[in-house]
Scaffold this motif. Structure first.
Motif, mmCIF file in Angstrom:
data_model
loop_
_atom_site.group_PDB
_atom_site.id
_atom_site.type_symbol
_atom_site.label_atom_id
_atom_site.label_comp_id
_atom_site.label_asym_id
_atom_site.label_seq_id
_atom_site.Cartn_x
_atom_site.Cartn_y
_atom_site.Cartn_z
ATOM 1 N N ARG A 24 0.821 -1.214 0.000
ATOM 2 C CA ARG A 24 0.000 0.000 0.000
ATOM 3 C C ARG A 24 0.854 1.263 0.000
ATOM 4 N N SER A 27 1.850 2.249 -3.481
ATOM 5 C CA SER A 27 0.814 2.527 -4.476
ATOM 6 C C SER A 27 0.981 3.952 -5.004
ATOM 7 N N THR A 33 4.302 7.894 -4.876
ATOM 8 C CA THR A 33 3.893 6.814 -3.984
ATOM 9 C C THR A 33 3.202 7.394 -2.750
ATOM 10 N N ASN A 105 -0.249 3.928 5.194
ATOM 11 C CA ASN A 105 -1.344 3.951 4.224
ATOM 12 C C ASN A 105 -2.258 5.156 4.454
ATOM 13 N N GLU A 199 -7.829 -1.373 -3.259
ATOM 14 C CA GLU A 199 -7.647 -0.749 -4.569
ATOM 15 C C GLU A 199 -8.673 0.367 -4.791
ATOM 16 N N LEU A 202 -7.885 4.098 -3.745
ATOM 17 C CA LEU A 202 -6.930 4.955 -4.459
ATOM 18 C C LEU A 202 -7.614 6.071 -5.252
#
Length: 577
Positions: A24, A27, A33, A105, A199, A202
């Motif tokens: 995570r 990502s 990121t 995260n 997911e 995001l």
């Protein structure tokens, strides 16, 4: 010296129990990121001296180490199973008296709120301060601050691996040992979440970054409350272990239920049977609906009485046996022998227990599911509501079950009353249960004691759901109805109850009435004779009358199935979807 901020990040396995998004922290959102976004924000703080990354394993988390070093972060690696030891390591090596923990995260971390929290934490001398909770800022914007001295104390405690892995939840669950500060926010929205867990999170975070110039608590709330499409996209599909949808697994039985009426009745065996081994109990729950029945019936079944019934149930098509109360089933001397026999016959076994005793620790997976009736969020509540000082022991047993299970589904039951409905405590309990590997948290209303009814709204707890952990609150609405919604009861034969004195009951709720007799007793008749006998036919006629149910039925989990059957029968266009 100002505190040091440590970004905690791991490369988690895609097979993790909660199915969280692996990597995570790496990502990408708008070309950077998550780790970069966090570091950039923290570097704007006026209240921290340095930003570092803290990972668990130098090899497994190598990608994160490389990414952190590329953006100029110091890196510490160690203690993959203990967040507290890892934070203590950072504090010692950095010579910092206080550590700000930032989850890897949380790319939208609210630095202004963090700086306010640092100032207040230092002023009051707290061991742990946090600002993301029910009365605080949106989950995903917050941080935690820990005193190095408190970290030294807790890491020196002789804690097992499971407790060390709880991280700061361990301190939160021990307010008698550590000074906590839960910072309130001027504006709260406990149902919202902006962490990157899946997911689908995001694009939500990306949209906030693109459309909100200064994404702090108030502006994030304003934006998300105007964009219900984004919060809807974050909803997680969770397993419905305690739900109406289970009826779809048994289409033949559902058709048979529709034959239950004043003239005909369903003689197919119940899908599952609730088996009370004993009426002994080691708790004195304030709301217990079985206490009067236990005093009235007494009794304890022997293995010689139980085994033939189990064989009949298997032959008749029953799928599962729930070992439960009456009393506390683990007090029965033959508890493990009964479990073995259920498994030998190829029946599925379930267990409802208060969790105080754990004679099945080595055979947890012999159960398809286990539900522990916790019913309290802390020691004082447990003692006051359940009549025994057993909270810590049950929590320890829960952790053992969670650590030992492989296939078994572990749930925690919670009877909601006006004595255990504090949302802050319940939120921390839910986070704890998710962390240790519980599969679901099932909240249901107190029954037969209207004076204890709670009206607290708990929908916000669903933001902690993952694909491996669900928060079931539907029973708070479904199980509050009395009188079976004025409908006849067709669903009674989905299950039946065998009490510890051998009585077989058509309904496990109507037997709270002294006048409601068992269909028969396994001491005198076979189960088949009882299930197909005239007494059952007579009681089916009674519960098939809507007026009877409206008058006598208490709150009951079968009501939702009866409502479903009623709605199906009213459909006229039956050849179309």
């Amino acid at each position: 010296m100002k505190p040091v901020a440590a970004i905690l990040a791991r490369v988690e396995s895609p097979d993790s129990p909660n199915h969280l998004l692996p990597r995570r922290a790496l990502s990408l959102i708008h070309g950077k990121t998550v780790l970069e976004w966090i570091a950039e924000k923290l570097r704007r703080s006026s209240q921290i001296s340095r930003v570092v990354a803290a990972v668990g394993d130098p090899v497994e988390d190598g990608e994160i180490i490389e990414a952190a070093q590329r953006i100029g972060l110091g890196v510490y690696a160690g203690y993959p199973d203990s967040v507290l030891d890892r934070l203590h390591l950072v504090a010692k090596e950095e010579g910092a008296d206080h550590i700000v923990r930032v989850n890897g995260n949380f790319p939208l971390v609210d630095v202004a709120a963090m700086d306010e929290l640092v100032i207040r934490h230092l002023e009051i001398g707290a061991d742990l301060s946090l600002n993301s909770h029910y009365h605080g800022i949106v989950y995903g914007l917050g941080v935690e601050i820990l005193r190095r001295e408190a970290l030294a104390v807790v890491t020196a405690e002789n804690l097992g691996r499971e407790r060390k892995n709880l991280g700061t939840l361990y301190l939160i669950r021990n307010p008698d040992k550590y000074r906590l500060h839960l910072a309130p926010a001027p504006r709260t929205a406990p149902h919202l979440r902006v962490s990157v867990d899946f997911e689908t999170d995001l694009p939500v975070v990306a949209e906030i970054m693109a459309k909100v110039p200064q994404p702090e608590n108030a502006s994030v709330i304003d934006f998300l409350e105007s964009r219900l499409d984004l919060t809807a996209a974050q909803e997680v599909m969770v397993p419905a272990e305690v739900s109406l949808e289970k009826a779809l697994l048994f289409p033949d039985k559902i058709q048979a239920l529709r034959r239950n009426n004043c003239i005909t009745y369903d003689t197919t065996y119940p899908i599952s049977v609730e088996l009370s081994l004993t009426n002994k109990c080691n708790h004195r729950c304030l709301w217990c609906s079985d206490a009067d029945m236990r005093r009235r019936l007494g009794g304890e079944l022997t293995e010689e009485e139980i085994f033939p019934v189990l064989e009949e149930l298997k032959i008749g098509g029953t799928r599962g046996v729930v070992i439960e109360g009456g009393g506390e089933p683990t007090l029965h001397a033959g508890f493990l022998a009964v479990l073995r026999r259920i498994k030998e016959l190829g029946l599925a076994a379930g267990l409802i227990s208060n969790g105080y005793r754990l004679p099945y620790a080595e055979v947890v997976d012999d159960f398809e599911w286990i539900r522990i009736s916790l019913d309290a969020a802390g020691r004082d509540q447990y003692r006051d509501l359940k009549g025994i000082d057993g909270f810590d022991r049950v929590i320890s047993n829960l952790m053992t079950i969670a650590a030992n299970k492989r296939q078994a589904i572990l749930g925690v039951g919670y009877v909601l009353t006006d004595r255990n409905d504090d949302p802050v405590q319940m939120e921390q309990l839910v986070r704890f249960l998710r962390k240790i590997g519980v599969n679901y948290f099932h909240i249901r209303p107190v029954v037969d004691h209207p004076e204890l009814t709670s009206r607290t709204e708990l929908d916000f707890l669903k933001k902690y759901e993952t694909r491996g952990f669900s928060v079931n609150i539907s029973a708070l609405a479904d199980n509050r109805e009395t009188g079976n919604c004025g409908l006849p009861c067709l669903a009674h034969s989905l299950s039946t109850v065998i009490t510890a004195d051998g009585g077989v009951y058509l309904c496990g709720r109507l037997n709270i009435h002294d006048s409601w007799e068992p269909l028969g007793n396994i001491h005198d008749q076979s189960f088949h004779e009882i299930w197909t006998g005239e007494k059952r036919r007579t009681q089916v006629r009674l519960v098939s009358a809507a007026d009877f149910c409206k008058t006598y039925c208490p709150q009951c989990r079968m009501t939702k199935y009866n409502r479903l059957l009623s709605e199906v029968d009213r459909i006229r266009t039956r050849n179309f979807i």
